[in-house]
Design a protein around this motif. Structure first.
Motif, PDB file in Angstrom:
ATOM      1  N   MET A   1     -20.876  30.806  -4.369  1.00 56.52           N
ATOM      2  CA  MET A   1     -21.247  30.720  -5.793  1.00 56.52           C
ATOM      3  C   MET A   1     -20.576  29.521  -6.418  1.00 56.52           C
ATOM      4  O   MET A   1     -19.382  29.535  -6.665  1.00 56.52           O
ATOM      5  N   SER A   2     -21.348  28.458  -6.671  1.00 56.36           N
ATOM      6  CA  SER A   2     -20.769  27.275  -7.288  1.00 56.36           C
ATOM      7  C   SER A   2     -20.840  27.334  -8.800  1.00 56.36           C
ATOM      8  O   SER A   2     -20.166  26.581  -9.486  1.00 56.36           O
ATOM      9  N   GLU A   3     -21.695  28.227  -9.338  1.00 54.90           N
ATOM     10  CA  GLU A   3     -21.788  28.379 -10.783  1.00 54.90           C
ATOM     11  C   GLU A   3     -20.731  29.346 -11.263  1.00 54.90           C
ATOM     12  O   GLU A   3     -20.495  30.388 -10.674  1.00 54.90           O
ATOM     13  N   GLN A   4     -20.086  29.013 -12.388  1.00 53.36           N
ATOM     14  CA  GLN A   4     -19.055  29.882 -12.939  1.00 53.36           C
ATOM     15  C   GLN A   4     -19.630  30.679 -14.100  1.00 53.36           C
ATOM     16  O   GLN A   4     -20.772  30.535 -14.482  1.00 53.36           O
ATOM     17  N   PRO A  82     -12.353  40.343   1.071  1.00 47.50           N
ATOM     18  CA  PRO A  82     -13.390  39.771   1.947  1.00 47.50           C
ATOM     19  C   PRO A  82     -13.422  38.253   1.917  1.00 47.50           C
ATOM     20  O   PRO A  82     -13.707  37.617   2.938  1.00 47.50           O
ATOM     21  N   TYR A  83     -13.098  37.664   0.771  1.00 47.05           N
ATOM     22  CA  TYR A  83     -13.104  36.205   0.676  1.00 47.05           C
ATOM     23  C   TYR A  83     -11.888  35.601   1.375  1.00 47.05           C
ATOM     24  O   TYR A  83     -11.977  34.533   1.972  1.00 47.05           O
ATOM     25  N   LEU A  84     -10.767  36.312   1.309  1.00 43.91           N
ATOM     26  CA  LEU A  84      -9.580  35.853   2.044  1.00 43.91           C
ATOM     27  C   LEU A  84      -9.849  35.854   3.548  1.00 43.91           C
ATOM     28  O   LEU A  84      -9.442  34.938   4.265  1.00 43.91           O
ATOM     29  N   GLU A  85     -10.550  36.891   4.004  1.00 44.48           N
ATOM     30  CA  GLU A  85     -10.892  36.955   5.424  1.00 44.48           C
ATOM     31  C   GLU A  85     -11.845  35.826   5.796  1.00 44.48           C
ATOM     32  O   GLU A  85     -11.699  35.199   6.858  1.00 44.48           O
ATOM     33  N   ALA A  86     -12.805  35.547   4.916  1.00 39.81           N
ATOM     34  CA  ALA A  86     -13.751  34.459   5.186  1.00 39.81           C
ATOM     35  C   ALA A  86     -13.036  33.116   5.263  1.00 39.81           C
ATOM     36  O   ALA A  86     -13.331  32.288   6.133  1.00 39.81           O
ATOM     37  N   VAL A  87     -12.072  32.907   4.357  1.00 39.70           N
ATOM     38  CA  VAL A  87     -11.327  31.647   4.343  1.00 39.70           C
ATOM     39  C   VAL A  87     -10.393  31.566   5.546  1.00 39.70           C
ATOM     40  O   VAL A  87     -10.133  30.473   6.072  1.00 39.70           O
ATOM     41  N   LYS A  88      -9.905  32.710   5.985  1.00 42.60           N
ATOM     42  CA  LYS A  88      -9.077  32.729   7.200  1.00 42.60           C
ATOM     43  C   LYS A  88      -9.892  32.257   8.395  1.00 42.60           C
ATOM     44  O   LYS A  88      -9.398  31.515   9.256  1.00 42.60           O
ATOM     45  N   GLN A  89     -11.153  32.702   8.452  1.00 42.90           N
ATOM     46  CA  GLN A  89     -12.026  32.305   9.546  1.00 42.90           C
ATOM     47  C   GLN A  89     -12.471  30.850   9.415  1.00 42.90           C
ATOM     48  O   GLN A  89     -12.626  30.141  10.416  1.00 42.90           O
ATOM     49  N   ASN A  90     -12.688  30.416   8.173  1.00 45.77           N
ATOM     50  CA  ASN A  90     -13.138  29.046   7.918  1.00 45.77           C
ATOM     51  C   ASN A  90     -12.450  28.525   6.658  1.00 45.77           C
ATOM     52  O   ASN A  90     -12.892  28.800   5.548  1.00 45.77           O
ATOM     53  N   PRO A  91     -11.370  27.779   6.788  1.00 43.41           N
ATOM     54  CA  PRO A  91     -10.613  27.303   5.627  1.00 43.41           C
ATOM     55  C   PRO A  91     -11.432  26.428   4.677  1.00 43.41           C
ATOM     56  O   PRO A  91     -11.039  26.263   3.520  1.00 43.41           O
ATOM     57  N   ASN A  92     -12.564  25.917   5.149  1.00 49.97           N
ATOM     58  CA  ASN A  92     -13.411  25.071   4.311  1.00 49.97           C
ATOM     59  C   ASN A  92     -14.646  25.806   3.798  1.00 49.97           C
ATOM     60  O   ASN A  92     -15.652  25.168   3.446  1.00 49.97           O
ATOM     61  N   ASP A  93     -14.569  27.127   3.745  1.00 48.13           N
ATOM     62  CA  ASP A  93     -15.669  27.932   3.197  1.00 48.13           C
ATOM     63  C   ASP A  93     -15.663  27.775   1.675  1.00 48.13           C
ATOM     64  O   ASP A  93     -14.954  28.481   0.957  1.00 48.13           O
ATOM     65  N   TYR A  94     -16.466  26.834   1.208  1.00 46.84           N
ATOM     66  CA  TYR A  94     -16.442  26.457  -0.210  1.00 46.84           C
ATOM     67  C   TYR A  94     -16.748  27.641  -1.127  1.00 46.84           C
ATOM     68  O   TYR A  94     -16.020  27.886  -2.104  1.00 46.84           O
ATOM     69  N   ASP A  95     -17.823  28.368  -0.830  1.00 43.88           N
ATOM     70  CA  ASP A  95     -18.215  29.478  -1.712  1.00 43.88           C
ATOM     71  C   ASP A  95     -17.109  30.529  -1.804  1.00 43.88           C
ATOM     72  O   ASP A  95     -16.836  31.058  -2.887  1.00 43.88           O
ATOM     73  N   SER A  96     -16.476  30.829  -0.681  1.00 45.52           N
ATOM     74  CA  SER A  96     -15.404  31.833  -0.703  1.00 45.52           C
ATOM     75  C   SER A  96     -14.193  31.334  -1.480  1.00 45.52           C
ATOM     76  O   SER A  96     -13.531  32.113  -2.184  1.00 45.52           O
ATOM     77  N   LEU A  97     -13.884  30.058  -1.373  1.00 41.49           N
ATOM     78  CA  LEU A  97     -12.770  29.493  -2.145  1.00 41.49           C
ATOM     79  C   LEU A  97     -13.036  29.606  -3.641  1.00 41.49           C
ATOM     80  O   LEU A  97     -12.143  29.983  -4.416  1.00 41.49           O
ATOM     81  N   VAL A  98     -14.275  29.295  -4.052  1.00 38.83           N
ATOM     82  CA  VAL A  98     -14.619  29.401  -5.471  1.00 38.83           C
ATOM     83  C   VAL A  98     -14.550  30.856  -5.925  1.00 38.83           C
ATOM     84  O   VAL A  98     -14.012  31.167  -7.002  1.00 38.83           O
ATOM     85  N   LYS A  99     -15.064  31.765  -5.096  1.00 40.84           N
ATOM     86  CA  LYS A  99     -15.046  33.179  -5.467  1.00 40.84           C
ATOM     87  C   LYS A  99     -13.618  33.718  -5.559  1.00 40.84           C
ATOM     88  O   LYS A  99     -13.320  34.554  -6.418  1.00 40.84           O
ATOM     89  N   LEU A 100     -12.751  33.229  -4.674  1.00 42.91           N
ATOM     90  CA  LEU A 100     -11.345  33.620  -4.785  1.00 42.91           C
ATOM     91  C   LEU A 100     -10.754  33.116  -6.094  1.00 42.91           C
ATOM     92  O   LEU A 100     -10.007  33.845  -6.773  1.00 42.91           O
ATOM     93  N   GLY A 101     -11.073  31.883  -6.457  1.00 41.59           N
ATOM     94  CA  GLY A 101     -10.626  31.376  -7.750  1.00 41.59           C
ATOM     95  C   GLY A 101     -11.099  32.256  -8.880  1.00 41.59           C
ATOM     96  O   GLY A 101     -10.338  32.594  -9.799  1.00 41.59           O
ATOM     97  N   ASN A 102     -12.370  32.676  -8.802  1.00 41.49           N
ATOM     98  CA  ASN A 102     -12.933  33.530  -9.849  1.00 41.49           C
ATOM     99  C   ASN A 102     -12.230  34.879  -9.924  1.00 41.49           C
ATOM    100  O   ASN A 102     -11.934  35.392 -11.017  1.00 41.49           O
ATOM    101  N   GLY A 115      -4.970  27.368  -7.422  1.00 47.24           N
ATOM    102  CA  GLY A 115      -4.829  26.966  -6.026  1.00 47.24           C
ATOM    103  C   GLY A 115      -6.146  26.988  -5.276  1.00 47.24           C
ATOM    104  O   GLY A 115      -6.460  26.053  -4.514  1.00 47.24           O
ATOM    105  N   TYR A 116      -6.937  28.034  -5.484  1.00 46.10           N
ATOM    106  CA  TYR A 116      -8.215  28.125  -4.771  1.00 46.10           C
ATOM    107  C   TYR A 116      -9.251  27.163  -5.350  1.00 46.10           C
ATOM    108  O   TYR A 116     -10.052  26.585  -4.598  1.00 46.10           O
ATOM    109  N   TYR A 117      -9.236  26.985  -6.664  1.00 44.74           N
ATOM    110  CA  TYR A 117     -10.147  25.989  -7.245  1.00 44.74           C
ATOM    111  C   TYR A 117      -9.819  24.593  -6.720  1.00 44.74           C
ATOM    112  O   TYR A 117     -10.725  23.796  -6.431  1.00 44.74           O
ATOM    113  N   GLU A 118      -8.546  24.285  -6.599  1.00 43.20           N
ATOM    114  CA  GLU A 118      -8.154  22.964  -6.076  1.00 43.20           C
ATOM    115  C   GLU A 118      -8.684  22.757  -4.668  1.00 43.20           C
ATOM    116  O   GLU A 118      -9.182  21.670  -4.334  1.00 43.20           O
ATOM    117  N   ARG A 119      -8.575  23.789  -3.848  1.00 46.72           N
ATOM    118  CA  ARG A 119      -9.071  23.668  -2.474  1.00 46.72           C
ATOM    119  C   ARG A 119     -10.583  23.488  -2.454  1.00 46.72           C
ATOM    120  O   ARG A 119     -11.114  22.708  -1.641  1.00 46.72           O
TER     121      ARG A 119
END
Length: 216
Positions: A1-4, A82-102, A115-119
């Motif tokens: 989700m890139s839209e906030q 679930p998003y932390l697990e996704a990022v653990k599997q793929n540190p460059n999972d953009y959508d999961s990083l944004v969702k974690l920020g949210n 921190g997650y928005y920065e990533r």
């Protein structure tokens, strides 16, 4: 989700940073008259709210209650899992990083949100919505300077981005005691977005900021 999501968040103790006590009092009184909380800011876009219901319910409880605080922490942890697990599997999972920020933003854990928005922005630096959310999280974390810097970078990518300009005006006024800078941001907002839904409200803010600037 890139839209906030558009969001109204509670005030912080640093909302009057850089302003005199009287200026802070006048700003607070003005906001109460208009029926909005000091520190009212928008999320990066105007898309429908999508924060996890459990997080929303938990953080709306009495913050003075230890039980409510524990429940809010648990709700955030559950939503983030679930998003932390996704990022653990793929540190460059953009959508999961944004969702974690949210999730952390909605849980009012603003340093973690930053921190997650920065990533995420390392991957897509052009996303003005995410960068605006990061700037707003900086603001609620008490860092007006970094909030302004993030929002100004956001405008380099999308010069007329309405939520960025709205928030930038507030942070300049409340956080930097810079009513002239706030006026500039809000005038730019209305020029770039002539059909802005809150146009009348923004015009009132401009008028009050002009009064503040005239007092010096």
């Amino acid at each position: 989700m890139s839209e906030q999501n558009k969001k109204q968040s509670p005030t912080t103790d640093n909302a009057s940073q850089g302003a005199t006590g009287m200026q802070a009092y006048l700003l607070a009184a003005f906001c109460l008259v208009l029926g909005v909380a000091l520190g009212y800011l928008f999320r990066g876009s105007a898309s429908p709210a999508a924060q996890p219901a459990a997080v929303a319910a938990a953080v709306q409880q009495d913050n003075g209650s230890a039980k409510a605080g524990a429940e809010a922490q648990a709700a955030v942890a559950q939503a983030a899992a679930p998003y932390l697990e996704a990022v653990k599997q793929n540190p460059n999972d953009y959508d999961s990083l944004v969702k974690l920020g949210n999730v952390f933003y909605d849980g009012q854990q603003f340093p973690e949100a930053v921190g997650y928005y920065e990533r995420a922005l390392v991957i897509h630096p052009e996303n003005a919505d995410v960068r605006t959310d990061m700037g707003t999280a900086y603001w609620y974390a008490g860092n007006a300077d970094k909030a302004v810097a993030a929002m100004e970078i956001s405008l380099k990518y999308r010069p007329g981005h309405p939520q960025t300009l709205f928030n930038l005006g507030w942070v300049r006024w409340q956080g930097k005691a810079d009513p002239k800078g706030a006026i500039e941001a809000w005038q730019q907002l209305l020029k770039a977005n002539p059909d802005y839904p809150q146009k009348e409200q923004v015009e009132q803010y401009i008028a009050k900021a002009k009064e503040h600037a005239a007092r010096g």
